[in-house]
Design an enzyme around this catalytic site. Structure first.
Site, mmCIF file in Angstrom:
data_model
loop_
_atom_site.group_PDB
_atom_site.id
_atom_site.type_symbol
_atom_site.label_atom_id
_atom_site.label_comp_id
_atom_site.label_asym_id
_atom_site.label_seq_id
_atom_site.Cartn_x
_atom_site.Cartn_y
_atom_site.Cartn_z
ATOM 1 N N HIS A 53 0.771 -0.833 -0.236
ATOM 2 C CA HIS A 53 0.160 0.132 0.219
ATOM 3 C C HIS A 53 0.423 1.161 0.087
ATOM 4 O O HIS A 53 2.204 1.425 0.178
ATOM 5 C CB HIS A 53 -0.763 0.063 1.209
ATOM 6 N N ASP B 229 1.150 5.465 1.873
ATOM 7 C CA ASP B 229 0.356 5.544 3.243
ATOM 8 C C ASP B 229 -1.155 7.338 2.783
ATOM 9 O O ASP B 229 -1.607 7.719 3.638
ATOM 10 C CB ASP B 229 1.234 6.153 4.135
ATOM 11 N N HIS C 254 4.981 -0.230 -0.113
ATOM 12 C CA HIS C 254 5.305 -0.753 0.115
ATOM 13 C C HIS C 254 4.801 -1.130 1.267
ATOM 14 O O HIS C 254 3.550 -1.830 1.549
ATOM 15 C CB HIS C 254 6.123 0.721 1.965
ATOM 16 N N ARG D 289 5.816 -8.903 16.196
ATOM 17 C CA ARG D 289 6.144 -7.586 16.172
ATOM 18 C C ARG D 289 5.974 -6.944 16.327
ATOM 19 O O ARG D 289 4.775 -6.850 16.239
ATOM 20 C CB ARG D 289 6.767 -7.906 14.316
HETATM 21 O O1 LIG Z 1 5.399 -2.120 10.573
HETATM 22 C C1 LIG Z 1 5.871 -1.861 9.255
HETATM 23 O O2 LIG Z 1 6.727 -2.054 8.537
HETATM 24 C C2 LIG Z 1 4.613 -1.349 8.085
HETATM 25 C C3 LIG Z 1 3.847 -0.423 8.542
HETATM 26 C C4 LIG Z 1 2.848 -0.187 8.039
HETATM 27 O O3 LIG Z 1 3.377 0.295 6.181
HETATM 28 C C5 LIG Z 1 1.760 0.493 8.141
HETATM 29 O O4 LIG Z 1 1.239 0.778 9.069
HETATM 30 O O5 LIG Z 1 1.197 1.245 7.571
HETATM 31 FE FE LIG Z 2 2.041 1.946 5.533
#
Ligand SMILES: O=C(O)CCC(=O)C(=O)O
Ligand SMILES: [Fe+2]
Length: 380
Positions: A264, A266, A332, A342
């Site tokens: 996606h 952001d 990403h 995690r």
């Molecule tokens: O946790 C991550 O490494 C990325 C999470 C992400 O891209 C998001 O929350 O928009």
């Molecule tokens: Fe993200």
């Protein structure tokens, strides 16, 4: 010039203020009303036009798609009537151009025009940031993009475990994209918990969370903001939203091929053809994103960047104190967490002060009050 562009870009939010409050999606609300009212009085052509104007901003909106289907099936409205007014199409194009211009001003233009003393001072500040403990270990070139970096040293092991415990103990089920948004789950094979500043403040007020933990949460995220602002040579970066998020593998079979977080961007919604649209539900004001990782004792869970065809360009292995920061329009995702938990402190930044995250200021006020009344206990 910069002020004029900012003002034009912020026009919709400035005009969305009623009683000093921003009414979210004011334009969409108006189109919705117009679509409804015209359809009610039998002017289906105008109704269809405003349905199309709405869908231009938010093409996947389920309610409006139902209205469109109704008009077509029950009122025989032909597909060709669903054309947004030309001025709306132009408005959207203008917004895209202004966003590109702002981006340009904040990156290339600023960096070309401030290579002098100011930039040198900033570079020295970057070097000395957090006592000189920050180490950049991947630049945009290493990561296959133009505005990205990975740097280590933003948190100590102790700080990481405090934040993880906090999310584990008092986090709420689901992932929240922004204030007021319903929590979502991305993978059935993982449990996801998150904790925003707002919730943390309430927990401190209710005596369920030690106030120094909230201070630490604010301070570590503030360090990521200051560093990112300097690294990208930006005028002023504001927080838009902050949350802690932990993803725990439920299904420890190693053959998983789903993602913990699908690919996606952001600040826009990726379309089937690979382009990204600034739809109204896609947090278009977010300019940069950051993830401060808190641990590495899990399997899988690599962060990765992709090109516009969702092909991987580079990946980042999380570990305590590691920050990855990037342009919020970059594509990403996160690979499946195959075992363990995690955790990350996620931050989204904006260049638009109108969107500055209110809950951070509220939390700071509350902490200052506690401090002034000597109500802070040192233990975490
Ligand atoms: O946790 C991550 O490494 C990325 C999470 C992400 O891209 C998001 O929350 O928009
Ligand atoms: Fe993200």
């Amino acid at each position: 010039m910069e002020e004029v562009i900012k003002c034009k870009y912020g026009c919709t939010s400035t005009l969305s203020r009623l009683d000093l409050k921003i009414v979210d999606n004011i334009l969409l609300n108006i189109y919705h009303h117009l679509q409804y009212s015209y359809s009610q009085v039998g002017d289906y052509k105008s109704g269809a036009e405003y349905a199309a104007a709405f869908l231009l901003h938010d093409p996947l909106n389920a309610n409006m798609l139902t209205n469109k289907k109704y008009l077509m099936q029950e009122k025989n409205v032909p597909e060709k009537w669903f054309q947004p007014p030309q001025r709306e199409v132009e408005h959207m194009q203008r917004l895209d151009t202004l966003a590109e211009l702002m981006q340009y001003l904040h990156t290339e233009y600023v960096s070309q025009h401030s290579l002098g003393k100011k930039r040198q001072k900033q570079l020295a500040e970057l070097e000395g940031f957090l006592g000189g403990n920050i180490k950049v270990n991947a630049t945009a070139a290493d990561l296959g993009g133009t505005e990205r970096f990975v740097a280590d040293g933003f948190a100590t092991p102790e700080q990481c475990s405090h934040l993880i415990n906090m999310c584990q103990k008092v986090g709420v089920a689901g992932y929240t994209r922004g204030v007021g948004d319903p929590p979502v789950h991305f993978s059935e094979r993982e449990a996801i918990f998150s904790l925003g500043i707002n919730q943390s403040q309430h927990l401190v007020e209710e005596g369920k969370l030690a106030s120094p933990l909230l201070s630490m949460y604010l301070e570590l995220s503030e360090n990521t903001r200051r560093y990112t602002q300097m690294y990208f040579n930006l005028h002023e970066l504001y927080f838009d939203f902050t949350h802690l998020v932990c993803r725990t593998a439920l299904d420890e079979r190693s053959s998983r091929d789903d993602l913990s977080h699908p690919v996606h961007a952001d600040n826009c919604a990726i379309q089937k053809d690979g382009t990204c649209h600034k739809t109204s539900s896609s947090y278009t004001h977010r300019a940069y994103s950051g993830l401060l990782y808190l641990n590495d004792n899990f399997e899988g869970g690599e962060f990765f960047f992709t090109d516009n065809h969702k092909h991987e360009q580079s990946s980042v292995k999380p570990k305590c104190g590691r920050l990855v920061a990037f342009n919020a329009g970059d594509y990403h995702g996160v690979k499946a967490v195959r075992s363990g938990r995690r955790c990350a402190l996620a931050v989204w930044f904006t260049l638009d002060p109108h969107h500055s995250e209110q809950s951070r200021a509220d939390a700071r006020d509350m902490l200052d009050k506690l401090h002034n009344h000597n109500l802070v206990h040192d233990e975490l």
